[in-house]
Every structure is written in C-alpha cells, then in structure tokens.
Design an enzyme around this catalytic site. Sequence first.
Site, PDB file in Angstrom:
ATOM      1  NE  ARG A 187      67.874   1.322 106.584  1.00 21.38           N
ATOM      2  CZ  ARG A 187      67.797   0.947 105.305  1.00 21.38           C
ATOM      3  NH1 ARG A 187      68.632   0.074 104.838  1.00 21.38           N
ATOM      4  NH2 ARG A 187      66.900   1.466 104.482  1.00 21.38           N
ATOM      5  CB  THR A 188      62.887   1.870 112.029  1.00 28.64           C
ATOM      6  OG1 THR A 188      63.679   2.960 111.560  1.00 28.64           O
ATOM      7  CG2 THR A 188      62.378   2.196 113.426  1.00 28.64           C
ATOM      8  CE  LYS A 199      38.482  -5.834 108.153  1.00 33.33           C
ATOM      9  NZ  LYS A 199      38.220  -6.802 109.237  1.00 33.33           N
ATOM     10  NE  ARG A 233      59.225   4.887 110.526  1.00 38.12           N
ATOM     11  CZ  ARG A 233      60.353   4.595 109.881  1.00 38.12           C
ATOM     12  NH1 ARG A 233      60.310   4.163 108.636  1.00 38.12           N
ATOM     13  NH2 ARG A 233      61.517   4.738 110.476  1.00 38.12           N
ATOM     14  CG  HIS A 264      63.520   8.151 113.357  1.00 35.64           C
ATOM     15  ND1 HIS A 264      63.479   7.133 114.284  1.00 35.64           N
ATOM     16  CD2 HIS A 264      63.642   7.552 112.141  1.00 35.64           C
ATOM     17  CE1 HIS A 264      63.575   5.981 113.641  1.00 35.64           C
ATOM     18  NE2 HIS A 264      63.672   6.200 112.351  1.00 35.64           N
TER      19      HIS A 264
END
Length: 312
Positions: A59-60, A88, A109, A137
């Site tokens: 959702r975010t 990498k 995030r 959040h």
Amino acid sequence: MKNNHFFDRDIVTIKDFSRADLEFVFDATDKVSSLKPKERGQLASARTLGYIFYEPSTRTRMSFEAAMASIGGSSLGIFDPRYSSIEKGETLYDTIRTMDLYSDILVLRHQMDGSSRYAAEISTHPVLNGGSGSEEHPTQAMLDLYTMKKEKKNIDGLKICILGDLKYGRTVYSLLYGLVHYNVEIYLVSPPSLRIRQESIYGLTEKLKISELTELDDELLSKIDVLYVTRIQRERFPDIQEYEKVKGAYIIDSNVLNRLKSDTSIMHPMPRIDEISKNIDLTKNAIYFKQVAYGKELRAALLALVLNESGL
Ligand code: NCD
C-alpha cells in the site's frame, strides 16, 4: 491555501507537526478529493517522485504512485533491492544521491531507525519517511488520523484501543505522537513481551491518558470507539521462537465483534495476516479498506503541499 508549512519540507517524523498542521493536511485532502480529474492532474505535472524501498510494501508504495499519477506527476524507483545496485554493495548514501538527481521528491522505506533522517541530510529534495525500522511511519499516522476524523467526525473525545505488536509496530508510535494533539483516551493492549517501548513514549504519558492491558475484556470492548489492530511484526523479532509464542495472540472475529459497541470502528494499517477474520470485512465496523483508500487521497494532498508553495 495560505501558510503552507509543508512546502519543501521533509516528513521524517510526525513529531514535527502541530495539530494545526495536521488539520491543514486533512483540509487539503478533502480539497484534493473534491477536484475534477483535470484540475487535480495539474498539481504535480512534470514532477517526479522517486521511491526506494529496502523493505516490502504494497500500500505505501502503490498509494504514493497512484497519488502522484492522480496529481499529474510520475514515479520511478526501487521496490526490490535485489534488482538494484544495492545488491552489488552500493551504499544507502550513493543510492539516495542518485535518486535525488532523478526526482523532485523522495520516499524511503528502510529497516533502520534513523534512515529517513539520514536520507534527508543527503538529499537536496524533500524526503518522506515511508517507514523507518520500528521507529516511525508518519504518513500512515496522518492517514489513520484522517480516517478517524472522516469516519467518527471528531477525533477529540474518542476512546481508542491499539492492539497487537506495540513493541515493533512503527505505525503505533507515529499514531501516538499524532494523537498527542487530541483529547483522547488510549488503551494499549498487547502480550507482556510486546508492550510499548517506554523510552519511545517518554513525555507522552503526561499529555495522553494511556492505560496498558493484556486482555480484550468486556469492560474495555464495550466502551471503545476505535479498535486499531496491528500485525505481529515477525521480521523484527531477534528470535523466531519468541514470535511463535505470541503469534495469533489476538484474533478479531465475530465473538469479539459482538462484545463491541455497535458503532465501534475497526482499523488496521495493513497488511492483515490472521488478526482479523475475513468475515468481519463486510460488517459496517470494518473500515480498514476505507483507510486504504483514504491513504491515496491524503498522500496526494501531502505531495501537492510539499511540491507547491501555493499549496492547493
Ligand atoms: C505497515 C508498516 O510497514 O509499518 N504497513 C503499512 O505501511 N501500512 C504495517 C505493517 O507492516 O504491519
């Protein structure tokens, strides 16, 4: 809208925002939702959102993308670090610097507390915290508060029970930091091992009426206006055996529903695993999918406010 305090700002913690700021975003959300698609589509035309997700998201990320598209902008980013140079060994610093060159606003995030603050120091463009470890959040909390306002009319006066993983759930902390501006009663219900981190709510207890409990008893269920359910955060347990002990600790099913007031609203930041039975979804009490929909609207308003000095 005048006095747009959000223009060019980082949204790293909800603690940076006053009640007036939050109400300003809620009004902007109502405004953006009422615009005709064409008008709405001009708010971010030719602007680009860059996202970097070191942790899974449904959702975010999608709501930010959908929100950006609806206001006329575009999005690009990394949603699976395995298919980026992070795999990498590229550093967070270099990844942020690169994204900063390709976009006008960033969403990050990351599994570390403090990651968004660090990104904001590196980036020349505003950084929105899409979840930092078990710390915060903030845009989730804004949409949670907006949902309460829309569905309950007033946040002031609400009796709110927050249930589940209060130790690792970052949405809970941002929500509490936002609720501090309102006159509410909070009931925190969790297994003893997943109690709220006292050091993270230091100073809040003087401003908020908070009670801590371990059971969903009848006295509690019969008085709350909002039941905010959270997922047990399996991935944040240092020891999986500890998770096994608490998984499935609370299940919201028709038995619990029948003990609630008829107008108690059930919320969840999602994803829901097994903590709310599917047969609750069709009841009028279940507002967690409305919450998902409000998330896109609130993020559209927030993006428009951060990108445009004149606001909406
Ligand atoms: C939450 C998160 O990532 O903190 N999800 C979300 O963005 N709504 C909640 C969770 O993962 O349990």
